[in-house]
Design an enzyme around this catalytic site. Sequence first.
Site, PDB file in Angstrom:
ATOM      1  N   LYS A  72     -14.823 -10.806 -28.081  1.00  0.00           N
ATOM      2  CA  LYS A  72     -16.039  -9.989 -28.022  1.00  0.00           C
ATOM      3  C   LYS A  72     -17.134 -10.597 -28.920  1.00  0.00           C
ATOM      4  CE  LYS A  72     -13.504  -5.714 -26.915  1.00  0.00           C
ATOM      5  NZ  LYS A  72     -13.313  -4.265 -27.262  1.00  0.00           N
ATOM      6  N   TYR A  97     -16.944  -2.159 -18.011  1.00  0.00           N
ATOM      7  CA  TYR A  97     -16.320  -0.985 -18.648  1.00  0.00           C
ATOM      8  C   TYR A  97     -16.549   0.300 -17.843  1.00  0.00           C
ATOM      9  CZ  TYR A  97     -14.693  -3.185 -22.991  1.00  0.00           C
ATOM     10  OH  TYR A  97     -14.006  -3.923 -23.932  1.00  0.00           O
ATOM     11  N   ARG A 150      -1.326  -7.792 -25.568  1.00  0.00           N
ATOM     12  CA  ARG A 150      -1.662  -6.509 -26.213  1.00  0.00           C
ATOM     13  C   ARG A 150      -1.004  -6.432 -27.595  1.00  0.00           C
ATOM     14  NH1 ARG A 150      -5.499  -3.077 -23.929  1.00  0.00           N
ATOM     15  NH2 ARG A 150      -4.329  -1.338 -24.820  1.00  0.00           N
ATOM     16  N   THR A 206      -6.107  -0.519 -30.670  1.00  0.00           N
ATOM     17  CA  THR A 206      -7.565  -0.451 -30.512  1.00  0.00           C
ATOM     18  C   THR A 206      -8.260  -0.239 -31.855  1.00  0.00           C
ATOM     19  OG1 THR A 206      -7.144   0.619 -28.374  1.00  0.00           O
ATOM     20  CG2 THR A 206      -9.410   0.700 -29.212  1.00  0.00           C
ATOM     21  N   ASN A 209     -13.903  -4.594 -32.233  1.00  0.00           N
ATOM     22  CA  ASN A 209     -12.501  -4.910 -32.527  1.00  0.00           C
ATOM     23  C   ASN A 209     -12.062  -6.278 -31.977  1.00  0.00           C
ATOM     24  OD1 ASN A 209     -12.465  -4.204 -29.859  1.00  0.00           O
ATOM     25  ND2 ASN A 209     -11.066  -2.479 -30.070  1.00  0.00           N
ATOM     26  N   HIS A 256     -10.609  -8.122 -26.263  1.00  0.00           N
ATOM     27  CA  HIS A 256     -10.216  -7.251 -25.150  1.00  0.00           C
ATOM     28  C   HIS A 256      -9.010  -7.876 -24.479  1.00  0.00           C
ATOM     29  CE1 HIS A 256     -10.335  -4.902 -21.435  1.00  0.00           C
ATOM     30  NE2 HIS A 256     -10.066  -6.053 -20.830  1.00  0.00           N
ATOM     31  N   GLU A 279     -10.106  -7.235 -13.469  1.00  0.00           N
ATOM     32  CA  GLU A 279     -10.919  -7.807 -14.551  1.00  0.00           C
ATOM     33  C   GLU A 279     -11.060  -9.326 -14.409  1.00  0.00           C
ATOM     34  OE1 GLU A 279      -9.834  -4.328 -17.817  1.00  0.00           O
ATOM     35  OE2 GLU A 279      -9.185  -6.392 -18.191  1.00  0.00           O
TER      36      GLU A 279
HETATM   37  P1  GDP Z   1      -8.411  -1.273 -25.605  1.00  0.00           P
HETATM   38  O1  GDP Z   1      -7.681  -1.364 -24.294  1.00  0.00           O
HETATM   39  O2  GDP Z   1      -7.499  -1.369 -26.800  1.00  0.00           O
HETATM   40  O3  GDP Z   1      -9.563  -2.256 -25.695  1.00  0.00           O
HETATM   41  O4  GDP Z   1      -9.039   0.201 -25.708  1.00  0.00           O
HETATM   42  P2  GDP Z   1      -9.738   1.151 -24.622  1.00  0.00           P
HETATM   43  O5  GDP Z   1      -9.570   0.624 -23.229  1.00  0.00           O
HETATM   44  O6  GDP Z   1      -9.280   2.536 -24.907  1.00  0.00           O
HETATM   45  O7  GDP Z   1     -11.296   1.087 -25.017  1.00  0.00           O
HETATM   46  C1  GDP Z   1     -12.091   0.003 -24.633  1.00  0.00           C
HETATM   47  C2  GDP Z   1     -12.958  -0.385 -25.805  1.00  0.00           C
HETATM   48  O8  GDP Z   1     -13.851   0.683 -26.106  1.00  0.00           O
HETATM   49  C3  GDP Z   1     -12.210  -0.637 -27.130  1.00  0.00           C
HETATM   50  O9  GDP Z   1     -11.654  -1.914 -27.239  1.00  0.00           O
HETATM   51  C4  GDP Z   1     -13.315  -0.408 -28.135  1.00  0.00           C
HETATM   52  O10 GDP Z   1     -14.197  -1.548 -28.211  1.00  0.00           O
HETATM   53  C5  GDP Z   1     -14.079   0.759 -27.514  1.00  0.00           C
HETATM   54  N1  GDP Z   1     -13.561   2.062 -27.988  1.00  0.00           N
HETATM   55  C6  GDP Z   1     -12.379   2.655 -27.675  1.00  0.00           C
HETATM   56  N2  GDP Z   1     -12.255   3.847 -28.269  1.00  0.00           N
HETATM   57  C7  GDP Z   1     -13.393   4.034 -28.974  1.00  0.00           C
HETATM   58  C8  GDP Z   1     -13.876   5.101 -29.805  1.00  0.00           C
HETATM   59  O11 GDP Z   1     -13.221   6.114 -30.001  1.00  0.00           O
HETATM   60  N3  GDP Z   1     -15.120   4.926 -30.369  1.00  0.00           N
HETATM   61  C9  GDP Z   1     -15.878   3.808 -30.141  1.00  0.00           C
HETATM   62  N4  GDP Z   1     -17.086   3.726 -30.744  1.00  0.00           N
HETATM   63  N5  GDP Z   1     -15.454   2.796 -29.371  1.00  0.00           N
HETATM   64  C10 GDP Z   1     -14.228   2.896 -28.791  1.00  0.00           C
END
Ligand code: GDP
Length: 140
Positions: free
Chosen positions: A11, A51, A87, A93, A114, A117, A128
């Site tokens: 990212k 997204y 993962r 996350t 973070n 991805h 994707e």
């Molecule tokens: P991942 O699969 O671990 O990347 O997590 P998710 O698919 O749940 O979320 C996608 C991305 O959205 C994450 O990698 C973060 O960059 C962002 N994100 C997820 N949860 C949160 C949250 O609660 N707050 C904020 N600000 N960003 C979030």
Amino acid sequence: MGTERTLSIVKPDGVRNGVVGEVIRRFEGAGISIAAIRMIHLAKKEAEGFYAVHRGRPFFASLTDFMSSGPIVVMVLEGDDVIARNRKIMGATDPAKADKGTIRADFAGSIEQNIVHGSDAPETAATEIRYFFSELEIVS
Ligand code: GDP
């Protein structure tokens, strides 16, 4: 499980912080192959498309602003059970909850910024990968 492909992204925070090489080193060190790689700066609309499943979440605007804030490195990773293994290497996350030694525990600044991805299942991996790469751009 067998050989799989998954989409990995370093990212904008990972590119800004200069950890692209370190992220790739961890994948290669785990025996994971890079089957495609490219640097790209997403437009806001392109980040929203990527997204799309998160549209409606409270963090959608902020997340897509962040993802279009600078260049990213998109990669197709290939290997045995690579979706789950990637993962694991990434960590949870939320970096505060990520296991020690994972990319997110070591480098991420927040739950949003973070560093990496990684696709979470075979179906999302296929979708994707198609978002960024044509079959001709992926080596095996
Ligand atoms: P991942 O699969 O671990 O990347 O997590 P998710 O698919 O749940 O979320 C996608 C991305 O959205 C994450 O990698 C973060 O960059 C962002 N994100 C997820 N949860 C949160 C949250 O609660 N707050 C904020 N600000 N960003 C979030």
